[in-house]
Design an enzyme around this catalytic site. Structure first.
Site, mmCIF file in Angstrom:
data_model
loop_
_atom_site.group_PDB
_atom_site.id
_atom_site.type_symbol
_atom_site.label_atom_id
_atom_site.label_comp_id
_atom_site.label_asym_id
_atom_site.label_seq_id
_atom_site.Cartn_x
_atom_site.Cartn_y
_atom_site.Cartn_z
ATOM 1 N N ASP A 1 0.868 -1.245 -0.014
ATOM 2 C CA ASP A 1 0.022 0.028 0.036
ATOM 3 C C ASP A 1 0.980 1.377 0.082
ATOM 4 O OD1 ASP A 1 -2.355 1.558 0.229
ATOM 5 O OD2 ASP A 1 -1.961 1.866 2.529
ATOM 6 N N SER A 2 0.296 2.367 -0.135
ATOM 7 C CA SER A 2 1.208 3.602 -0.258
ATOM 8 C C SER A 2 1.639 3.989 1.125
ATOM 9 C CB SER A 2 0.290 4.747 -0.782
ATOM 10 O OG SER A 2 -1.065 4.740 0.111
ATOM 11 N N CYS B 1 -3.777 -0.761 -2.236
ATOM 12 C CA CYS B 1 -4.136 0.775 -2.600
ATOM 13 C C CYS B 1 -5.045 0.747 -3.726
ATOM 14 C CB CYS B 1 -2.680 1.480 -2.629
ATOM 15 S SG CYS B 1 -3.031 3.003 -3.199
ATOM 16 N N GLU C 1 -6.441 9.301 9.633
ATOM 17 C CA GLU C 1 -5.077 9.188 10.528
ATOM 18 C C GLU C 1 -4.735 9.950 11.448
ATOM 19 O OE1 GLU C 1 -1.526 8.957 7.769
ATOM 20 O OE2 GLU C 1 -2.473 7.522 6.390
ATOM 21 N N CYS D 1 -11.347 3.277 -0.732
ATOM 22 C CA CYS D 1 -10.038 4.000 -0.250
ATOM 23 C C CYS D 1 -9.641 3.087 0.671
ATOM 24 C CB CYS D 1 -10.111 5.265 -0.119
ATOM 25 S SG CYS D 1 -8.573 5.873 0.621
ATOM 26 N N HIS E 1 -8.557 3.717 3.671
ATOM 27 C CA HIS E 1 -8.915 4.588 4.884
ATOM 28 C C HIS E 1 -10.278 4.335 5.280
ATOM 29 C CE1 HIS E 1 -5.068 5.626 4.249
ATOM 30 N NE2 HIS E 1 -4.704 6.403 5.291
#
Ligand code: DGL
Length: 284
Positions: free
Chosen positions: A22-23, A85, A164, A196, A198
């Protein structure tokens, strides 16, 4: 290099790890679903924390980054690559599939298929990063399976930093979600894809805004199910009954920057055990 007999044994047991990249931190939502569904599989996770975010970068840059991270994982003799990702899946999946001779699973197709299976009114919303939305990858994946489904898209760039920061259930999250989702809410959709890494952490807030009648599709879960099905169909599943007492495998973590932040913030995404990441460089 492993001795040939040991190599043969490992191959036979399908003991080689699954590589996941993932990024940054968000892909831990995908790792979490994979370890829950397939606790015997060895996993190696790489978060490209030095170059995150991918979500606002160009196709060329994201593809180059993705190839470099995949090349790093290939050194660990992975048997399958998961592109956790969404932005990397949207931009680089084709290039990775062409380059690698192991199965490559992205997050977009599984999420798209689950959305199609869930919609009754054939109106589906998708949210994600700017890059994922711009690529049209979800639109294409949905239309390829069912061209009659109408697709509505919305990028939500502030969701990643909110998550985050741990602001998933407060006023700021609700206000931001309200602003981003107001148009989608008026489109009569009954399914919304969380496109996404997140967004699964914002599920409660997004559900509050969209209302009970809209089903939220978690592409992390859909991807884990796809990984299971690919492992089965390619006979790569780790032998299950070998040692009944065996404890579940522990993932190995690598990051390209700030391992301590990865551990601290990562806890919100992955609660299946400790996260101790090793710092590495992946740039070619
Ligand atoms: N992992 C990214 C995605 O799922 C979100 C974070 C980023 O922009 O890099 O699209």
């Amino acid at each position: 290099m492993l001795p040939p007999l040991l190599r043969l044994k490992l191959d036979f047991m399908n003991d080689r790890p699954i590589g996941i990249f993932d990024s940054g931190i968000g892909g831990l939502t995908v790792l979490r679903e994979i370890t829950r569904l397939l606790p015997r599989e060895e996993t190696i996770y790489l978060g490209d924390t030095a170059r995150v975010p991918y979500g606002n970068k160009s196709r060329e840059t994201v593809t180059r980054y993705s190839i470099e991270t995949a090349d790093f994982l290939l050194k660990y003799d992975i048997k399958l690559l998961v592109v956790a990702c969404n932005t990397a899946s949207a931009y680089a999946l084709g290039a990775l599939k062409e380059r690698l001779d192991i199965p490559v699973v992205g997050v977009i197709e599984p999420g798209a298929k689950m959305a199609i299976a869930s919609t009754r009114v054939k109106r589906v919303g998708v949210i994600g990063t700017e890059g994922t939305m711009k690529s049209g990858a979800y639109f294409d994946a949905i239309k390829a399976v069912d061209p009659t489904v109408v697709v509505f898209m919305q990028s939500c760039p502030l969701f990643v930093p909110l998550v985050e920061e741990g602001w998933t259930d407060n006023d700021a999250a609700l206000l931001t979600a309200g602003k981003y989702l107001v148009k989608l809410k008026g489109e009569g959709i009954d399914v919304l894809v969380l496109g996404c890494t997140h967004y699964p952490l914002l599920k409660r807030t997004i559900a509050k805004v969209m209302g009970e009648e809209v089903r939220l599709i978690d592409s992390a879960l859909a991807t884990a199910l796809e990984v299971e099905s690919v492992l089965k169909s390619t006979n790569l599943m780790r032998e299950e009954l070998r040692e009944k007492t065996e404890t579940p495998a522990r993932p190995r973590f690598f990051v390209t920057d700030s391992p301590e932040r990865f551990t601290r913030v990562g806890k919100k995404f992955f609660n299946e055990g400790p996260i101790q990441a090793e710092l590495v460089s992946v740039e070619a």
